[in-house]
Motif scaffolding. Structure first.
Motif, short mmCIF file in Angstrom:
data_model
loop_
_atom_site.label_atom_id
_atom_site.label_comp_id
_atom_site.label_asym_id
_atom_site.label_seq_id
_atom_site.Cartn_x
_atom_site.Cartn_y
_atom_site.Cartn_z
N ARG A 186 0.34 -63.32 -10.46
CA ARG A 186 -0.18 -63.43 -9.09
C ARG A 186 -1.00 -62.22 -8.67
O ARG A 186 -1.55 -62.21 -7.56
N ILE A 187 -1.07 -61.19 -9.52
CA ILE A 187 -1.84 -59.99 -9.19
C ILE A 187 -2.84 -59.73 -10.30
O ILE A 187 -2.51 -59.87 -11.48
N LYS A 188 -4.05 -59.34 -9.91
CA LYS A 188 -5.07 -58.95 -10.86
C LYS A 188 -5.61 -57.56 -10.53
O LYS A 188 -5.37 -57.04 -9.43
N LEU A 189 -6.35 -57.02 -11.46
CA LEU A 189 -6.86 -55.65 -11.34
C LEU A 189 -8.37 -55.61 -11.14
O LEU A 189 -9.11 -56.39 -11.74
N ILE A 190 -8.79 -54.68 -10.30
CA ILE A 190 -10.17 -54.18 -10.31
C ILE A 190 -10.11 -52.81 -10.98
O ILE A 190 -9.31 -51.96 -10.59
N ILE A 191 -10.94 -52.61 -11.99
CA ILE A 191 -10.93 -51.35 -12.73
C ILE A 191 -12.30 -50.69 -12.62
O ILE A 191 -13.31 -51.22 -13.08
N ALA A 192 -12.33 -49.52 -11.98
CA ALA A 192 -13.53 -48.68 -11.97
C ALA A 192 -13.52 -47.84 -13.24
O ALA A 192 -12.59 -47.05 -13.46
N LEU A 193 -14.52 -48.01 -14.08
CA LEU A 193 -14.54 -47.40 -15.41
C LEU A 193 -14.99 -45.94 -15.39
O LEU A 193 -14.98 -45.27 -16.42
N HIS A 194 -15.34 -45.44 -14.23
CA HIS A 194 -15.72 -44.03 -14.05
C HIS A 194 -15.68 -43.74 -12.55
O HIS A 194 -15.66 -44.67 -11.73
N ASP A 195 -15.67 -42.47 -12.21
CA ASP A 195 -15.63 -42.05 -10.80
C ASP A 195 -16.75 -41.05 -10.56
O ASP A 195 -16.85 -40.05 -11.28
N ARG A 196 -17.59 -41.33 -9.56
CA ARG A 196 -18.67 -40.40 -9.24
C ARG A 196 -18.14 -38.98 -9.02
O ARG A 196 -18.79 -37.98 -9.34
N TYR A 197 -16.91 -38.87 -8.48
CA TYR A 197 -16.36 -37.56 -8.13
C TYR A 197 -15.84 -36.80 -9.34
O TYR A 197 -15.42 -35.65 -9.21
N SER A 198 -15.91 -37.42 -10.52
CA SER A 198 -15.65 -36.71 -11.76
C SER A 198 -16.87 -35.92 -12.22
O SER A 198 -16.78 -35.12 -13.15
#
Length: 363
Positions: A111-123
């Protein structure tokens, strides 16, 4: 006109007064380093959100501090913290994210799915002490605590940096989760969407308007089997609504970020987003909003989340983390004012009709 309205209501709601799954909204939560939490905290998070019928959790791939945000997080390095490109030696992060994906499947009970950000601008040097290796390779200036934010335009304008970044993304999307024996880019059982980066080009005076579409176009074929690509938002509604993103054929979803408490302003931006999405064949959701501290977080939920699902848009609050510090942008069940508001708005989100269909969520 009366006939049209009646037909819409008949086909949009079930016999029990709930919206039909064809046009049903949903709620979600950012918990960007949830994969770095101890297993018992991960399970508590997933179980608690599942019980509230929350449908989506959003995480980032980035270097994580020990005790991030006052939580019990266990430190982790990004795969390119010390070196750009292959061989990607910091595999511990992938092992832990793989386990988190498995935990979502088991404890989320489908019942739950993921959104995955593969990088972060703040890195990219905004926090110098945990900058990734693109900073040194491409001469990006750094900031000590992202205040003021640094200028990372060298990363977004350099063609070799684009190639390096695409190689990173393809490596991650081709990574096989051993618990499913399936590559991330096709793991639609658990993954709702990928984002190439959180808040790309955020807090910068220069902007490469073609970068987002260009990179997503290059990785489009690596994301399939019903898994989607979304933008990753920007620092406010205005920047999140860049026309180039709506016009990009490689993108499926436009995500909106803003920390305003003004529901009238938000309503106008939501309506603008819906018009653009309908014009260009996209879908829109509100991906980041919130407040600092228990009472302010409750205010954000009761104003912005409520306005979002009243306008037919799903939403994710920033952010839900077990055992984190109090008085900041993290909250959990012990923060009674915020949690009560969250429970209330999460209930009404899934009881509301959406402007868009979400078969990936309500399958």
């Amino acid at each position: 006109m009366f006939f049209i309205v009646v037909c819409f209501l008949v086909f949009s709601y079930s016999a029990h007064g709930q919206p039909s799954d064809a046009y049903r909204s949903w709620s979600g939560a950012n918990s960007f380093f949830a994969w770095a939490l101890p297993q018992d905290d991960q399970i508590t998070l997933i179980n608690t959100l599942r019980e509230k019928n929350v449908r989506v959790i959003r995480i980032f791939l980035a270097t994580i501090d020990n005790g991030q945000a006052g939580s019990r997080a266990i430190a982790a390095n990004d795969i390119e913290r010390y070196r750009v490109g292959s061989p990607y030696t910091d595999s511990d992060m992938l092992t832990r994210v793989d386990q988190f994906i498995r935990n979502i499947d088991v404890y989320g009970a489908g019942r739950i799915k993921l959104i995955i950000a593969l990088h972060d601008r703040y890195s990219l040097g905004c926090y110098a002490y945990k900058a990734d290796s693109y900073v040194s390779k491409y001469g990006i200036p750094t900031a000590s605590e992202c205040s003021p934010p640094n200028d990372a335009s060298n990363f977004y304008s350099n063609e070799q940096a684009k190639t390096d970044f695409v190689n990173r993304l393809r490596y991650l999307l081709d990574h096989v989760n051993p618990h499913f024996v399936q590559r991330w880019g096709s793991l639609n059982r658990v993954i709702f969407s990928f984002q190439i980066e959180n808040e790309s080009q955020g807090h910068m005076s220069t902007f490469n308007a073609r970068w987002m579409c260009d990179i997503n176009t290059r990785i489009r074929s690596f994301v399939n089997n019903g898994v989607l690509l979304s933008t990753g938002g920007d620092v406010d509604f205005g920047l999140s609504l860049r026309l180039e993103n709506f016009q990009c054929s490689a993108l499926d979803l436009i995500s909106l970020h803003d920390y305003t408490m003004n529901e009238d302003y938000s309503r106008g931006k939501f309506q603008e987003a819906i018009r653009l999405a309908q014009q260009y064949g996209k879908r829109v959701y509100v991906e980041e909003f919130g407040g600092r501290g228990d009472a302010e977080m409750a205010q954000a939920l009761n104003r912005i989340a409520a306005t979002a699902h009243q306008q037919g848009l799903p939403w994710l609050v920033w952010q839900i983390v077990p055992n984190a510090r109090s008085g900041d942008y993290e909250f959990f069940t012990k923060d009674r004012i915020a949690w009560t508001a969250f429970e209330h708005q999460a209930y009404w989100a899934q009881m509301s009709s959406s402007t868009f269909q979400w078969p990936e969520i309500w399958n």
